[in-house]
Design a protein around this motif. Structure first.
Motif, PDB file in Angstrom:
ATOM      1  N   GLU A 136      40.969  39.438  36.827  1.00  0.00           N
ATOM      2  CA  GLU A 136      40.784  40.883  36.949  1.00  0.00           C
ATOM      3  C   GLU A 136      42.027  41.529  37.540  1.00  0.00           C
ATOM      4  O   GLU A 136      42.781  40.859  38.230  1.00  0.00           O
ATOM      5  CB  GLU A 136      39.541  41.193  37.791  1.00  0.00           C
ATOM      6  CG  GLU A 136      39.679  40.742  39.238  1.00  0.00           C
ATOM      7  CD  GLU A 136      38.457  41.103  40.088  1.00  0.00           C
ATOM      8  OE1 GLU A 136      37.514  41.749  39.620  1.00  0.00           O
ATOM      9  OE2 GLU A 136      38.451  40.698  41.252  1.00  0.00           O
ATOM     10  N   SER A 137      42.281  42.849  37.321  1.00  0.00           N
ATOM     11  CA  SER A 137      41.460  43.616  36.417  1.00  0.00           C
ATOM     12  C   SER A 137      42.243  43.990  35.158  1.00  0.00           C
ATOM     13  O   SER A 137      41.641  44.194  34.130  1.00  0.00           O
ATOM     14  CB  SER A 137      40.941  44.895  37.106  1.00  0.00           C
ATOM     15  OG  SER A 137      41.984  45.730  37.491  1.00  0.00           O
ATOM     16  N   VAL A 184      36.097  34.529  30.153  1.00  0.00           N
ATOM     17  CA  VAL A 184      35.761  34.400  31.575  1.00  0.00           C
ATOM     18  C   VAL A 184      36.863  35.060  32.375  1.00  0.00           C
ATOM     19  O   VAL A 184      38.035  34.879  32.053  1.00  0.00           O
ATOM     20  CB  VAL A 184      35.626  32.913  31.967  1.00  0.00           C
ATOM     21  CG1 VAL A 184      35.463  32.760  33.480  1.00  0.00           C
ATOM     22  CG2 VAL A 184      34.455  32.276  31.233  1.00  0.00           C
ATOM     23  N   PHE A 185      36.496  35.857  33.358  1.00  0.00           N
ATOM     24  CA  PHE A 185      37.576  36.355  34.211  1.00  0.00           C
ATOM     25  C   PHE A 185      37.425  35.909  35.646  1.00  0.00           C
ATOM     26  O   PHE A 185      36.359  35.933  36.224  1.00  0.00           O
ATOM     27  CB  PHE A 185      37.849  37.848  34.068  1.00  0.00           C
ATOM     28  CG  PHE A 185      36.759  38.804  34.431  1.00  0.00           C
ATOM     29  CD1 PHE A 185      35.846  39.231  33.484  1.00  0.00           C
ATOM     30  CD2 PHE A 185      36.690  39.331  35.708  1.00  0.00           C
ATOM     31  CE1 PHE A 185      34.874  40.157  33.813  1.00  0.00           C
ATOM     32  CE2 PHE A 185      35.713  40.264  36.041  1.00  0.00           C
ATOM     33  CZ  PHE A 185      34.803  40.669  35.090  1.00  0.00           C
ATOM     34  N   LYS A 193      37.905  36.244  39.545  1.00  0.00           N
ATOM     35  CA  LYS A 193      37.867  37.370  40.469  1.00  0.00           C
ATOM     36  C   LYS A 193      38.886  37.142  41.582  1.00  0.00           C
ATOM     37  O   LYS A 193      39.189  36.012  41.923  1.00  0.00           O
ATOM     38  CB  LYS A 193      36.457  37.535  41.045  1.00  0.00           C
ATOM     39  CG  LYS A 193      35.435  37.898  39.968  1.00  0.00           C
ATOM     40  CD  LYS A 193      34.071  38.213  40.535  1.00  0.00           C
ATOM     41  CE  LYS A 193      33.959  39.618  41.086  1.00  0.00           C
ATOM     42  NZ  LYS A 193      33.909  40.654  40.040  1.00  0.00           N
ATOM     43  N   ARG A 252      39.875  38.420  48.822  1.00  0.00           N
ATOM     44  CA  ARG A 252      40.845  38.526  49.917  1.00  0.00           C
ATOM     45  C   ARG A 252      40.822  37.252  50.754  1.00  0.00           C
ATOM     46  O   ARG A 252      41.819  36.792  51.244  1.00  0.00           O
ATOM     47  CB  ARG A 252      40.474  39.690  50.842  1.00  0.00           C
ATOM     48  CG  ARG A 252      40.575  40.963  50.090  1.00  0.00           C
ATOM     49  CD  ARG A 252      40.857  42.147  50.972  1.00  0.00           C
ATOM     50  NE  ARG A 252      41.602  43.043  50.135  1.00  0.00           N
ATOM     51  CZ  ARG A 252      42.704  43.671  50.482  1.00  0.00           C
ATOM     52  NH1 ARG A 252      43.198  43.540  51.680  1.00  0.00           N
ATOM     53  NH2 ARG A 252      43.324  44.468  49.647  1.00  0.00           N
TER      54      ARG A 252
END
Lengths: 187, 187
Positions: free
Chosen positions: A55-56, A74-75, A77, A80
């Motif tokens: 992303e993104s 599929v991404f 994420k 942090r």
């Protein structure tokens, strides 16, 4: 792609190429569809059964390629924190663009040893994001078929470093060098 | 959509519907293309010339709709800080899902009074994100044609509140209520 970069791209101080008007933030969907067709052609017959991006800004081109190649996307994420749970694959990544570190994570449910993975992203510069995705592919025991990129900034070396490792990297626009008033493409 | 939610969705404690296996994180691209065709059909002939969404999970469906409708897609970026510069439109949004506040921004270059805007997003619950996008459309002096959503959680009220204001909201899957072991759709 070269024409599009020359017509729409803006070079900002610090070697930043701004292509927000067609590739990020505002997406020229006819051009997006063309890019997806070209990537599908380049990797046709390679047995790709999954596309992985992060992303993104990579999502739009990855989704478009997935529609054309008829494979799931599929991404990863960006988190942090660097905390690891048992349910994800992950890689720590340093973003030179934003000067920050983040952890890239993908659920174990969504990628596995049965997958032949094509990595898709909008930009390739130093290769930090791709290297993170490659670590995730390795952790999953999946096979990396190659990488497909909209715009590569060759002078930042990430793409050539991957090619030297024997990884197939196809970039639709390859910028060899860039000054405030000129852009030179690798052909 | 109802079949897909029943087959693939998981209800998590706290009224969360997990659809990561086909709509977020892993995207079923054949289904994505079907959703895009249906949204394009619903808003065909409405003169839509721009699609607006917000990063990151809305980008895939927005890009797919943009390809089918042959219009550009703009996505708002989420910023942590609330600082406003003269070059962007923006709206402060509270995310109930993540318990955080963020500022949604779009460059003034990418939306203006000549635009007839369709808002596209994957989920509609309390409507915070859509309300932010609507503020941006208003700031730009653009015309809001309507909203197209993959899955609406009707019981959270955001969609109906917009409809009461006279805004057209089309959701492909409408969940009227949800318990740990059942999902009731609005038909």
């Amino acid at each position: 792609m070269q024409e599009m970069i020359l017509a729409e791209g803006k070079v900002l101080p610090g070697g930043i190429l701004k292509v927000g008007s067609f590739l990020n933030q505002k997406i020229d969907t006819a051009f997006l569809a063309e890019m997806a067709e070209e990537i599908a052609r380049l990797y046709g017959g390679c047995g790709v059964n999954k596309i992985l991006t992060v992303e993104s800004s990579g999502i739009a081109i990855a989704a478009a390629v997935g529609i054309v190649m008829k494979v799931p996307v599929v991404f990863a994420k960006k988190h942090r924190s660097s905390n690891v749970d048992g349910e994800t694959y992950g890689a720590d990544v340093h973003s030179f663009t934003h000067g920050t570190d983040y952890r890239m994570v993908v659920s174990r449910d969504y990628i596995g040893p049965e997958d032949r993975v094509l990595l898709v992203d909008d930009f390739l510069a130093n290769g930090q994001a791709l290297n993170g995705l490659i670590k995730i592919v390795e952790q999953a025991g999946a096979e990396l078929v190659g990488c497909a990129i909209a715009i590569e900034k060759c002078f930042q070396g990430g793409g050539d470093a991957l090619r030297e490792k024997g990884i197939r990297v196809e970039s639709l626009g390859m910028i060899e060098s860039m000054t405030d008033d000129s852009i030179t493409f690798r052909v």
